[in-house]
Write a protein that holds these residues in place. Structure first.
Motif, PDB file in Angstrom:
ATOM      1  N   THR A 152       0.827  -1.208   0.000  1.00  0.00           N
ATOM      2  CA  THR A 152       0.000   0.000   0.000  1.00  0.00           C
ATOM      3  C   THR A 152       0.861   1.258   0.000  1.00  0.00           C
ATOM      4  O   THR A 152       0.544   2.247  -0.674  1.00  0.00           O
ATOM      5  CB  THR A 152      -0.940  -0.010   1.215  1.00  0.00           C
ATOM      6  OG1 THR A 152      -1.657  -1.250   1.255  1.00  0.00           O
ATOM      7  CG2 THR A 152      -1.953   1.127   1.128  1.00  0.00           C
ATOM      8  N   PRO A 161      -4.006   0.362  -3.734  1.00  0.00           N
ATOM      9  CA  PRO A 161      -2.903  -0.598  -3.914  1.00  0.00           C
ATOM     10  C   PRO A 161      -3.252  -1.648  -4.953  1.00  0.00           C
ATOM     11  O   PRO A 161      -4.412  -1.818  -5.332  1.00  0.00           O
ATOM     12  CB  PRO A 161      -2.739  -1.209  -2.517  1.00  0.00           C
ATOM     13  CG  PRO A 161      -4.068  -1.035  -1.865  1.00  0.00           C
ATOM     14  CD  PRO A 161      -4.623   0.247  -2.395  1.00  0.00           C
ATOM     15  N   LEU A 402      -3.580   3.235   3.948  1.00  0.00           N
ATOM     16  CA  LEU A 402      -4.482   3.284   2.797  1.00  0.00           C
ATOM     17  C   LEU A 402      -5.130   4.662   2.647  1.00  0.00           C
ATOM     18  O   LEU A 402      -5.067   5.291   1.591  1.00  0.00           O
ATOM     19  CB  LEU A 402      -5.546   2.195   2.932  1.00  0.00           C
ATOM     20  CG  LEU A 402      -6.612   2.153   1.832  1.00  0.00           C
ATOM     21  CD1 LEU A 402      -5.971   1.854   0.475  1.00  0.00           C
ATOM     22  CD2 LEU A 402      -7.669   1.098   2.160  1.00  0.00           C
TER      23      LEU A 402
END
Length: 408
Positions: A152, A161, A402
């Motif tokens: 990620t 990702p 993320l």
């Protein structure tokens, strides 16, 4: 060990005069909890089974490969012919007791515990599934999270990702964790036989021979190689080099009080490999702090886990950070937790990640603090519960990376 399942009629059970006592615990008027207890021991042979009311009392006794059923009157006479030796068969393993790893709230070998492996897999493959700890996914989570963090982090700012890469690494984590457990059991058979929590593992209990274990290890490594060959050449070399750690880690407890540090070096290799698989090279400013943070994190959670076995470790002469730190364990792991969060902060700063990442670090810090401050190091169940909770630490860091990448 044996698993006894008893259903009860609508009339109340009365104590019976045979050599084992039935103890009833009424959690509610509909589903009584019944277990069978050896009067010479405070530990039940089996875990409680909550069963509904039926019209007549029937029973089933499962010992090794044998399975016996009947009504309650015959059950009394059968029990009188059973001995502890018959229940603890020479194979050492019955359906539901072949625990092979991190069993929340249970010590391997102390109680029967039926997992999905025993319920749904063919009998011939069950020992191999237990050897790979397929019913205990916490090890796979702890191995996979550093990979997911790294993949990620390697994504472009504002982008998700690579899900294909994450899927490959997820499968790889499952296979490598299983292979690591197999190597561990093959090398530690002599130790596992002497430790209460591990004596019923498939190789230690002779359900599987060392040759069968080696053959299974070959299959796992071959499948893992198939995944590794789908990566770039740089990643193939980097991934293959981790095998040295995988094979040497199980021996460390014999020579050093720091096997948890070697486990950290092994379990967090994916922090390097994930980035390399996406980028084709390494950025030391980002991946080295990430890798080091994972090593510190592993020392924290595996030291807590090692407190489950400290009495047995002393008896058999193996070492751990739990024994090294002793009564100062919480002080030591607090230091490693601070080092873990500090390294993650440096990693995020060098990666120029967005502010949500730092918010996740605050939440992750709280999770580590909760583990360390509240864990009862004298309780095996509590140590294991805290150990298993680390999957949420990994999830918190992943979520922060993320969202931070998407907003950076």
């Amino acid at each position: 060990m044996a698993a006894f399942c008893i259903s009860r009629s609508s009339r109340r059970l009365r104590p019976s005069p045979f050599s084992y006592s039935l103890i009833q615990f009424f959690s509610d008027p509909i589903s009584p909890t019944i277990s069978l207890i050896n009067p010479t021991s405070s530990d039940p042979f089996i875990g409680p089974s909550v069963l509904p009311r039926t019209q007549e009392i029937r029973y089933s006794i499962h010992i090794g490969s044998g399975f016996h059923t009947g009504k309650f009157d015959h059950f009394k006479s059968n029990l009188s012919n059973l001995s502890v030796a018959a229940i603890s068969t020479s194979s050492g393993v019955t359906e539901g007791t072949r625990n092979g790893g991190n069993s929340p709230g249970e010590r391997e070998g102390s109680k029967s515990q039926v997992s999905w492996i025993d319920l749904y897999l063919p009998k011939a493959v069950r020992p191999y599934a237990h050897l790979a700890r397929l019913d205990k996914p916490i090890g796979t989570w702890l191995l996979a999270w550093p990979c997911m963090w790294s993949i990620t982090l390697a994504a472009s700012p504002g982008s998700l990702p690579d899900f294909k890469m994450m899927s490959l690494f997820g499968c790889g984590a499952l296979l490598l964790r299983g292979a690591g457990c197999t190597v561990n059991d093959l090398l530690d058979t002599d130790i596992d036989k002497k430790v209460e929590r591990t004596k019923l593992r498939p190789v230690a209990s002779s359900v599987l021979t060392p040759f069968q274990g080696l053959s299974f290890l070959g299959v796992q490594l071959l499948l893992g190689l198939g995944i590794l060959l789908q990566l770039n050449n740089y990643s193939i070399v980097l991934g293959a080099s981790s095998l040295l750690l995988v094979f040497s880690y199980p021996l460390m407890k014999r020579f050093t009080f720091w096997p948890q540090a070697f486990l950290g070096l092994t379990f967090n290799w994916g922090a390097l490999l994930g980035w390399a698989a996406v980028k084709g090279s390494l950025d030391p400013a980002i991946v080295l702090p990430l890798y080091i943070s994972g090593v510190f994190w592993t020392i924290v959670y595996d030291t807590i886990y090692a407190h489950q076995d400290k009495e047995d470790d002393l008896k058999v002469g193996v070492k751990s950070t739990a024994l090294r730190f002793g009564d100062l364990t919480k002080n030591w792991v607090t230091g490693f937790a601070i080092a873990c969060i500090s390294s993650l902060t440096l990693c995020g700063f060098n990666a120029d990640i967005g502010w949500p990442y730092y918010a996740s670090l605050m939440a992750a810090s709280g999770h580590l603090a909760w583990q360390i401050w509240t864990v009862d190091l004298s309780s095996r169940a509590d140590c294991n519960r805290m150990f298993v909770s680390n999957k949420w630490f990994g999830a918190i860091i992943f979520s922060g990376i993320l969202v931070g990448k998407l907003t950076s």
